[in-house]
Scaffold this motif. Structure first.
Motif, short mmCIF file in Angstrom:
data_model
loop_
_atom_site.label_atom_id
_atom_site.label_comp_id
_atom_site.label_asym_id
_atom_site.label_seq_id
_atom_site.Cartn_x
_atom_site.Cartn_y
_atom_site.Cartn_z
N ALA A 163 0.85 -1.20 0.00
CA ALA A 163 0.00 0.00 0.00
C ALA A 163 0.88 1.24 0.00
O ALA A 163 2.11 1.18 0.12
CB ALA A 163 -0.93 -0.01 1.23
N LEU A 164 0.21 2.38 -0.14
CA LEU A 164 0.88 3.67 -0.14
C LEU A 164 0.28 4.50 1.00
O LEU A 164 -0.93 4.72 1.04
CB LEU A 164 0.64 4.36 -1.49
N LEU A 165 1.12 4.91 1.95
CA LEU A 165 0.65 5.74 3.06
C LEU A 165 0.79 7.20 2.65
O LEU A 165 1.91 7.68 2.39
CB LEU A 165 1.46 5.45 4.32
N VAL A 166 -0.32 7.93 2.61
CA VAL A 166 -0.28 9.33 2.21
C VAL A 166 -0.85 10.19 3.33
O VAL A 166 -1.95 9.95 3.81
CB VAL A 166 -1.04 9.56 0.87
N GLU A 167 -0.07 11.18 3.76
CA GLU A 167 -0.51 12.10 4.80
C GLU A 167 -0.82 13.45 4.15
O GLU A 167 -0.01 13.99 3.40
CB GLU A 167 0.58 12.28 5.86
N LEU A 168 -2.00 13.98 4.45
CA LEU A 168 -2.48 15.21 3.83
C LEU A 168 -2.85 16.22 4.90
O LEU A 168 -3.66 15.93 5.78
CB LEU A 168 -3.70 14.91 2.94
N ASP A 169 -2.25 17.41 4.81
CA ASP A 169 -2.57 18.50 5.72
C ASP A 169 -3.74 19.28 5.13
O ASP A 169 -3.63 19.86 4.04
CB ASP A 169 -1.34 19.40 5.88
N LEU A 170 -4.86 19.29 5.83
CA LEU A 170 -6.06 19.96 5.29
C LEU A 170 -5.91 21.47 5.22
O LEU A 170 -6.76 22.14 4.62
CB LEU A 170 -7.28 19.58 6.13
N ALA A 171 -4.84 22.02 5.82
CA ALA A 171 -4.59 23.45 5.70
C ALA A 171 -3.69 23.77 4.52
O ALA A 171 -3.48 24.95 4.20
CB ALA A 171 -3.95 23.98 6.99
N ALA A 172 -3.16 22.75 3.85
CA ALA A 172 -2.23 22.97 2.74
C ALA A 172 -3.00 23.15 1.43
O ALA A 172 -3.82 22.30 1.08
CB ALA A 172 -1.26 21.80 2.62
N PRO A 173 -2.74 24.22 0.68
CA PRO A 173 -3.45 24.43 -0.58
C PRO A 173 -3.23 23.32 -1.61
O PRO A 173 -4.07 23.14 -2.50
CB PRO A 173 -2.87 25.77 -1.09
N ASN A 174 -2.12 22.57 -1.51
CA ASN A 174 -1.86 21.53 -2.52
C ASN A 174 -2.24 20.14 -2.05
O ASN A 174 -1.79 19.14 -2.60
CB ASN A 174 -0.40 21.56 -2.96
N ARG A 175 -3.12 20.05 -1.06
CA ARG A 175 -3.53 18.74 -0.55
C ARG A 175 -4.26 17.92 -1.62
O ARG A 175 -4.08 16.70 -1.69
CB ARG A 175 -4.43 18.90 0.69
N HIS A 176 -5.07 18.58 -2.44
CA HIS A 176 -5.80 17.84 -3.47
C HIS A 176 -4.84 17.29 -4.51
O HIS A 176 -5.01 16.16 -5.01
CB HIS A 176 -6.84 18.75 -4.14
N ALA A 177 -3.81 18.07 -4.86
CA ALA A 177 -2.82 17.60 -5.83
C ALA A 177 -2.04 16.42 -5.26
O ALA A 177 -1.73 15.47 -5.99
CB ALA A 177 -1.87 18.74 -6.20
N ALA A 178 -1.75 16.46 -3.96
CA ALA A 178 -1.02 15.36 -3.34
C ALA A 178 -1.85 14.08 -3.35
O ALA A 178 -1.34 12.99 -3.62
CB ALA A 178 -0.63 15.73 -1.91
#
Length: 570
Positions: free
Chosen positions: A263-278
């Motif tokens: 699997a791929l573990l992905v952490e996304l900061d909801l305050a970061a503008p590029n979260r959707h791109a990540a």
């Protein structure tokens, strides 16, 4: 051996003074011994700024004779400008380390002074604590990893180890102790300025810091018998954990990749503008996703917006963390569970600590107890960046994994990501502002922290990864995620070529789900893990080793190059 693996500090030197000896590693007085028996793991002076960043010491001069060692040094970085000396004096059974430094500029610090590291083999030993009022308390070095300070208000400590009676006296400040095994450090740490006092505190220009630590020993009996360092007996049980990798946080473009792990573990900061791109880049891999979200308290709607985008993706786990405490409290768990329900997403909700096992251990009462999996990260180079620290951390990973399983009380434990350096500063007093870009042209997340390490390219990291997985593969650990998929922190370089650790992870991933057994040599430098008919052996030593591994009652001997690993069919 490559330079990257052994270039984490300058050339070390052995210093002897009578029956005492120590290894000087830059400014660190390491592995202090008396008549060949280790007494302390380390003594050193530290300077920490208001965010717990550690200033470097620059050695200007080293002078020594057969009874004295003196370091002339000055600090560099984070606004710290101190000049002074660290001096060692020995006389018979007494060793005294003195620190004397002056701040040449105003400086806000959380800690400036001497710290002592006690070796982990004294776990469970009786401990006499002399307090500042001269009273003496009977205690022990904790066996289980202590979430909070096991000793405070310290003026002196006394214990027995390896046939020695050890007595340590502290002057210049009040000291206390913490259990650094929380961070997978192989030590208990005694340090000055109790954390209960306000910090940061100010050092004015001209302020002087003077402290000393006096160590006296008395031999009581012969040293402990040394067991065969090359004999390993496999033990354990349960299924070997699934092996995953972290999603890359490096700038676009991504290279062509052959998937590694489950699997791929992905952490996304909801305050970061590029979260959707990540998220889009991770999803483009087509791989199962283990998604971890850092909540944005200023925009609660960002959670629903992100979770909706997970619909239709192969999400295997979903978790959320408070951005300040870095743990999944009950509010965070309830919020992400409700968002998943609103999006019609049927997925395991996990929670725990985004940072270290430390926070999982300390915040057990505040972490949600309704999660479907318990998570925490591992970062061996949090307090020190030496390779010695990296190697010693492996044995502590076993202790951390076992205690996490006990904390989870039957809930699956998911470890990761395991990274060499911290992905963020979880003790910073001010949260860093995320970059303004909505794309990944500059990367995201950990790419903006001081996370790159030359040892990511080292062949020895492959052996370290095998050893780490063997240590973490205890019954109850369901998955372990390592490093990043590609980029400077990745198992694959940005140009698509694989680093040595990639082959190790492929070998480990092939064991996932198989009945597993593991073992370590008595000195902790050789590790073995068996899954099915495959035995993986890793050597973390500087020297070649020929371990004998007891497999199903039969002995197998293998030749292991220094810093190398092998795969055997058994």
């Amino acid at each position: 051996m490559t330079d990257a693996w052994h270039a984490s500090h300058g050339p070390s030197r052995l210093w002897r003074g009578g029956p005492w000896a120590l290894e000087l590693r830059d400014d660190e007085l390491a592995d202090l011994t008396f008549d060949g028996r280790r007494v302390l793991r380390s003594i050193r002076a530290v300077v920490r700024d208001r965010d717990w960043n550690t200033a470097e010491w620059v050695l200007e001069q080293v002078a020594s004779d057969d009874s004295t060692l003196e370091l002339l040094l000055h600090s560099d970085g984070y606004g710290a400008e101190l000049r002074g000396t660290v001096r060692v004096d020995v006389s018979g059974d007494l060793l005294v380390v003195s620190f004397d430094a002056v701040s040449t500029t105003p400086f806000e610090t959380n800690r400036t002074g001497l710290v002592v590291l006690h070796p982990p083999q004294i776990a469970g030993a009786p401990l006499a604590i002399t307090h500042s009022d001269a009273s003496v308390e009977a205690s022990t070095f904790p066996r289980s990893i202590s979430p909070h300070q096991p000793a405070d208000d310290i003026a002196g400590l006394a214990w027995h180890d390896d046939g020695l009676e050890v007595d340590v006296r502290f002057t210049g400040d009040v000291f206390e102790m913490e259990d650094q095994r929380n961070w997978t450090d192989a030590s208990y740490k005694t340090y000055s300025r109790p954390l209960a006092l306000p910090f940061p505190y100010a050092l004015a220009a001209g302020d002087r810091v003077r402290q000393s630590i006096a160590v006296r020993v008395a031999p009581l009996s012969p040293p402990d018998r040394v067991t065969d360092r090359d004999r390993l007996v496999l033990a354990g049980g349960g299924a070997f954990p699934a092996i995953s990798v972290g999603a890359s946080t490096a700038p676009d473009p991504a290279p062509p990749l052959v998937p590694i792990g489950q699997a791929l573990l992905v952490e996304l900061d909801l305050a970061a503008p590029n979260r959707h791109a990540a998220l889009a880049r991770a999803a483009a891999s087509g791989r199962p996703l283990d998604v971890r979200l850092v909540l944005d308290p200023l925009r609660p709607d960002a959670l629903d917006d992100l979770v909706v985008r997970l619909s239709g993706l192969p999400v295997v786990r979903l978790g959320a963390f408070d951005p300040h405490t870095h743990v999944t409290d009950r509010d965070a768990s309830a919020a992400v569970r409700a968002a998943a329900a609103r999006a019609g997403l049927d997925v395991a909700i996990v929670g725990g600590a985004r940072s270290h096992f430390t926070e999982l251990n300390r915040e057990q009462d505040s972490i949600a107890d309704d999660v479907d999996g318990v998570v925490f990260s591992v970062t061996p180079l949090f307090h020190s960046r030496t390779t010695e620290q990296l190697i010693e951390a492996v044995g502590m990973q076993r202790l951390v994994a076992e205690q996490a399983v006990r904390i989870a009380r039957g809930t699956p434990v998911h470890v990761g990501p395991v990274t060499l350096r911290p992905r963020f500063n979880n003790v910073a007093t001010v949260l860093p502002a995320p970059p303004p870009q909505t794309d990944l042209s500059l990367g995201y997340g950990a790419h903006f922290a001081d996370t790159e390490d030359e040892r990511q390219d080292a062949p020895q990291l492959a052996a370290w990864t095998i050893a780490s997985a063997a240590a973490l593969a205890v019954p109850g650990v369901a998955s372990v995620a390592y490093f990043e998929e590609w980029g400077p922190r990745g198992v694959v370089r940005a140009d698509g070529t694989e680093r040595p650790a990639a082959a190790a992870l492929r070998a480990l991933a092939a064991l996932s789900g198989l009945p597993a057994e593991s073992a370590a040599s008595p000195d902790g430098l050789v590790w073995a893990v068996k899954g099915g008919g495959t035995l993986l052996l890793a050597n973390l030593d500087r020297d070649d080793r020929e371990p004998t591994v007891v497999v199903d009652g039969e002995e197998r001997t293998a030749s292991l190059p220094a810093g190398g690993w092998v795969s055997l069919e058994v």
